[in-house]
Write a protein that holds these residues in place. Structure first.
Motif, mmCIF file in Angstrom:
data_model
loop_
_atom_site.group_PDB
_atom_site.id
_atom_site.type_symbol
_atom_site.label_atom_id
_atom_site.label_comp_id
_atom_site.label_asym_id
_atom_site.label_seq_id
_atom_site.Cartn_x
_atom_site.Cartn_y
_atom_site.Cartn_z
ATOM 1 N N GLN A 144 25.927 2.618 29.269
ATOM 2 C CA GLN A 144 25.268 1.448 28.563
ATOM 3 C C GLN A 144 24.945 1.723 27.109
ATOM 4 O OE1 GLN A 144 22.267 -0.432 30.554
ATOM 5 N NE2 GLN A 144 21.977 -2.053 29.164
ATOM 6 N N THR A 176 23.366 0.224 38.512
ATOM 7 C CA THR A 176 23.676 1.496 37.671
ATOM 8 C C THR A 176 23.782 2.735 38.603
ATOM 9 O OG1 THR A 176 22.645 0.792 35.949
ATOM 10 C CG2 THR A 176 22.733 2.953 35.906
ATOM 11 N N ASP A 212 29.507 0.741 32.622
ATOM 12 C CA ASP A 212 27.849 0.126 32.827
ATOM 13 C C ASP A 212 27.579 -0.763 31.895
ATOM 14 O OD1 ASP A 212 25.400 -0.234 33.861
ATOM 15 O OD2 ASP A 212 24.785 1.817 33.854
ATOM 16 N N GLU A 213 27.459 -1.925 31.834
ATOM 17 C CA GLU A 213 27.222 -3.024 31.020
ATOM 18 C C GLU A 213 27.398 -2.652 29.667
ATOM 19 O OE1 GLU A 213 23.452 -4.810 31.632
ATOM 20 O OE2 GLU A 213 23.196 -4.166 33.539
HETATM 21 MG MG LIG Z 1 21.523 -0.694 34.758
#
Ligand SMILES: [Mg+2]
Ligand SMILES: Nc1ncnc2c1ncn2[C@@H]1O[C@H](COP(=O)(O)OP(=O)(O)O)[C@@H](O)[C@H]1O
Lengths: 303, 370, 284
Positions: B82, B43, B158-159
């Motif tokens: 995320q 991240t 991000d994810e």
């Molecule tokens: Mg992360």
């Protein structure tokens, strides 16, 4: 009483209510005072020193009073000007410290200092500083120090004019209470997911746009809390105008003046003004709720 | 024109080094995944690329331009967070056009973009809902739409699928691949899930504790892990590691391991002769340990080992077997369900010398791959 | 620093503006406190400057007014009075408020929400409006100009805070502890006195300090309920009585310092609870 079986609380119900007895003393205390305050307030307001009750004579006296009308207008102005100022100041402080930074907790504690100084003390200090004769503020504004420009030629008698006296009172009030607004707003801002700011940033929003489109709409609940609670406090204000504005009354100081200065002669009028003050708060809360509702509806229409 | 070059990049939080001299080069239009365990700095790296985090050392070039000091607002990147970070007070439509509005785009162009992106992500009919009024999968697509509509040079994710359940995640993965094919953007995708990374990416950057372990295509990563970490992290279940030494026994180069002598593949012998006497760690994937009973022909590179079966996890067509070699070393392998093995049974397995990865126990680097 | 520097402004200009903002605000906040102290130790020459600028630091700092105050029996009398009233308020409001807080925190009370809103509205009711009915009532009960009258009134002001802070103190205690005790056969009293009360003490102490401070610097009720010419005066009334047409500024400042010192010190001790008391009701 509705049906035969329900005449007595059932055993189970009793058992669930019984452990609540420790509530009773406090409840009794609060309810007694509530009853006393409301009944005496109403009784005094609608009776006269000669014992007439119920009568609108007292109300008539109050409404005929020049001081009352002036105090009402001043208080209204005090609320209308003071509340937004406190909101803006609180918002500015909150924006300064909402981001975590080195020593933030210490700075935050520092910003709360005004709350820890008794209002009477703050008022006394302003009394000293805004003295007409050799007061610090006059010296500053007269350009006697290197750090401030020459603004006025002669010393100002701050407490000698209505607008300046009430302004000084308002400055004191805002200085003392701004940390409360700051804390409420800080709570609102900190409840926002910081990734929202990041997202806005990656989408090209600058500082001002992030404030306008992300922070502001999301702290509307906190802002309305501040406006509501702080406007009530402004209506109620007593100590600052009492010390600093002498005979330029707000409703709060007018009550004191009527009750204390005339040896009880205007006790009933004082009570009536007190009742009016409560009425003002109730009405302004209602108006405020109505406005908030409209704003909320406007916001939801936009989407 | 939208390639991305990361040179020697560094990030510190106080004294804590989070990204350590990392190099990465991503071609224009490429789909690259940053893969690594939680807390390895994925991240952080992504946020540095986005401009949300300062760069403490090294250089970042986006589309040939040095971007270290370009603020996030001007980087021509878009990011999907995320948490999705949808603005809770704005409708789906307003969320999507927010960036365009900020840029002061004409209303007409804005609607053209909207008309392009809504069907692309199947969001028609949801325009006026608030984020809290749509499902998790839809939120994820709104977040993606909001990023795509900006027409960024680089898209950072991000994810994005970690908050979805398995079925939705598989759908979303396919969709993301399709979108990548259609828009051809450079995509940097972050995940800690190796299966996601393997299915979607053209190249995977395996990260560990702030540095790059290996940067390769999914196939190369699986077949040629450069480090023990890669071998462990890629492939499921993760590889078995068996310590041993390379020795010459009876004139033959062999691996004298804790579970016995293991054959070394002919093609590698010449090279490995320089390593004789060195201790190594053998990495063997569970898929490369095969029950002897299922194999009819033999190869010279095969070694036979017996082990005790302790636990069988049925995965339908195959089972995942946990066992122990005779010296007590635990082992994982996969076996077909029709073959003959039971809990507590002793079975003989084959290990193909060609499938053994050899690592230096000190540097944890593969001694065969460079 | 670590996690802390994540959000600080990045560009030097923004950082500068931000730093100036912080410093300026800190200055605005500290300046009055500084001035208060400065005036309290000023000599007459630094106050009556005859047209010269008032010095930012006294020419000859002196504790003369303090020693005057500390040798004045009347001063000690009003301090003691304030002290007694504050202690009485703490005792009475804890006695009433803590059991109520416990019940509100721990039991299913019917109309709980309405009760809580009612308690908050007690705080929103203007003191200056309730003080007249209460003083008329107290006069009829012969409580005018007595310690007990002021204590009763201050308790009315403090009770909502005691209940709210007390509630959060009790709510912070995991329920398991109580249930564990119940399974061991403890009754309501034993659970309250042996288990909950000792654990809740820090929070309750904060409520007590808060109550003490509230009573210590309260002005309106003391002003209305105590005869201005009578024997019982509080420190706030004492300060008020010194604010006349041309009062000695250093004396006012010195009394102010005495009045605020305990408040400032203890406020920071109970900062967390004070904030929750102040902002109670802002979360709807
Ligand atoms: Mg992360
Ligand atoms: N703001 C921060 N301050 C200090 N340390 C941080 C901060 N953000 C992340 N870290 C640390 O940096 C490391 C990498 O974090 P991160 O990039 O979020 O990992 P990942 O996304 O791979 O899970 C972690 O050890 C984390 O604790």
């Amino acid at each position: 009483m509705k049906s035969g079986q329900e005449q007595f609380p059932s055993a189970a119900r009793l058992k669930s209510i019984l452990p609540l007895w420790p509530l009773l003393p406090a409840a009794f205390y609060l309810i007694t005072f509530l009853f006393v305050v409301l009944s005496y307030l109403l009784y005094l307001s609608f009776s006269t020193a000669s014992g007439a009750f119920p009568t609108l004579a007292t109300a008539g006296n109050v409404f005929a009073m020049n001081e009352f009308r002036q105090a009402f207008v001043s208080t209204l102005l005090f609320v209308i000007v003071g509340t937004p100022l406190e909101l803006v100041a609180g918002l500015a402080l909150a924006m300064l410290i909402y981001k975590p930074f080195f020593l933030r907790s210490i700075v935050r504690t520092l910003f709360i200092i005004p709350l820890a100084v008794p209002g009477l003390v703050t008022a006394t200090l302003l009394f000293i500083i805004f003295d007409s004769n050799g007061g610090f503020m006059n010296h500053i504004l007269m350009g006697k120090y290197w750090f401030f420009p020459h603004v006025i030629r002669h010393a100002v008698d701050w407490r000698g004019a209505q607008w300046s006296a009430l302004s000084v009172a308002m400055i004191g009030k805002i200085w003392r209470d701004v940390p409360i607004s700051m804390l409420i707003l800080l709570g609102g801002i900190n409840a926002i997911d910081p990734e929202l700011f990041d997202a806005a940033k990656t989408m090209g929003a600058g500082l001002r746009q992030r404030f306008r489109y992300v922070i502001l709409p999301l702290i509307i609940p906190a802002i309305s809390s501040v406006l509501l609670l702080r406007s009530i406090e402004m209506w109620k204000e007593f100590i600052f105008p009492y010390i600093l504005a002498g005979r330029y009354h707000l409703l709060g100081t007018l009550i004191e003046f009527l009750y204390m200065e005339w040896g009880g002669k205007y006790e009933h009028e004082a009570a009536f003004v007190a009742l009016v003050l409560v009425g003002c708060i109730v009405v302004s809360v209602a108006v405020f709720m109505f406005l908030v509702d409209i704003v909320r509806r406007m916001v939801s229409d936009v989407r | 024109m939208s390639e991305l070059i990361i040179k020697n990049i560094q990030k510190f939080y106080g004294d804590h080094k989070v990204i350590d001299k990392l190099d990465l080069q991503i071609n224009s239009g490429e789909f690259v995944t940053l893969l690594g365990p939680s807390g390895c700095g994925k991240t952080t790296l992504l946020r540095m690329i986005a401009g949300l985090e300062t760069i403490d050392g090294g250089e970042l070039y986006i589309g040939g331009r040095k971007a270290n000091n370009i603020p996030a607002q001007k980087r021509r990147i878009a990011m999907v967070f995320q948490s999705y970070a949808l603005f809770p007070h704005m409708s789906v439509k307003n969320n999507i056009v927010f960036g365009l509005r900020i840029k002061g785009m004409e209303l007409h162009d804005m609607f053209t973009r909207l008309d392009w992106v809504l069907p692309l992500l199947g969001l028609e009919g949801l325009e006026n809902r608030l984020p809290r009024e749509i499902s998790g999968g839809q939120r994820q697509r709104v977040a993606l739409a909001r990023a795509l509509v900006l027409d960024p040079d680089v898209l950072l994710l991000d994810e994005p699928l970690s908050n979805l359940d398995t079925a939705l995640r598989e759908m979303a993965m396919e969709e993301l691949k399709r979108v990548h094919r259609q828009v051809g953007k450079t995509i940097i995708y972050v995940t800690h899930n190796q299966a996601e990374a393997m299915t979607m990416s053209e190249r995977i950057a395996v990260m560990n504790a702030g540095h790059l372990e290996q940067y390769d295509t999914p196939g190369a990563l699986y077949r040629h892990p450069r480090t023990m970490f890669s071998a462990e992290f890629i492939g499921s279940p993760s590889a078995n590691f068996i310590p041993g030494t390379i020795e010459i026994k009876n004139g033959e180069l062999v691996l004298n391991s804790e579970i016995g002598l293991l054959e070394i593949d002919e093609t590698r012998k010449d090279y490995l002769r320089n390593f004789s006497g060195r201790s190594v760690v053998a990495g063997i994937r569970p898929q490369d340990i095969i029950l002897s009973s299922t194999r009819t022909h033999r190869r010279a590179s095969d070694s036979h080992v017996t082990l005790g079966v302790e636990l069988i996890e049925n995965h339908g067509d195959r089972s995942f077997v946990l066992g122990r070699f005779e010296n007590g070393l635990p082992v994982r392998f996969m076996a077909a369900n029709d073959s003959d093995y039971r809990t507590d049974a002793r079975v003989e397995v084959l290990i193909d010398g060609r499938c053994i990865h050899l690592f230096d126990p000190e540097t944890r680097q593969n001694i065969l791959e460079k | 620093m670590g996690k802390l520097d994540r959000f600080t402004p990045t560009s030097p200009l923004k950082r500068l503006v931000w730093t100036i903002g912080i410093v300026a605000t800190a200055f605005m906040v500290m300046a009055p406190v500084y001035l208060l102290v400065k005036y309290s130790i000023s000599d007459m020459e630094s106050i009556n400057t005859g047209g010269l600028p008032v010095p930012l630091w006294p020419y000859h700092p002196t504790f003369a007014v303090f020693s005057y105050l500390f040798t004045d029996p009347e001063f000690w009398q009003v301090v003691l009075n304030s002290l007694w009233i504050a202690i009485g308020t703490v005792l009475l409001s804890s006695l009433l408020g803590v059991p109520a807080a416990y019940v509100l925190a721990r039991y299913k009370v019917p109309f709980r929400r309405a009760i809580l809103i009612g308690i908050i509205s007690v705080r929103l009711f203007p003191d200056i409006s309730s003080v007249i009915p209460i003083s008329v009532f107290f006069i009829s009960l012969n409580l005018y100009s007595s310690f007990s009258g002021v204590i009763l009134a201050h308790t009315l002001l403090a009770l909502p805070y005691v209940i709210f802070i007390g509630m959060s103190a009790f709510e912070g205690i995991p329920r398991d502890i109580e249930e564990q005790a119940m399974t061991m056969g403890a009754n309501q009293f034993q659970i309250f006195f042996r288990i909950l009360l000792p654990i809740a003490i820090p929070g309750l102490a904060a409520a007590a300090i808060y109550t003490f401070l509230l009573s210590w610097d309260e002005f309106i009720f003391a002003h209305f309920l105590l005869d201005p010419g009578g024997k019982i005066q509080t420190l706030t009334l004492y300060l008020r009585s010194r604010i006349t047409f041309q009062p000695p500024q250093n004396l006012l400042a010195a009394i102010s310092v005495c009045l605020s010192l305990p408040v400032i010190i203890f406020s920071f001790a109970v900062q967390k609870y004070m904030i929750s008391g102040m902002t109670a009701g802002s979360v709807k």
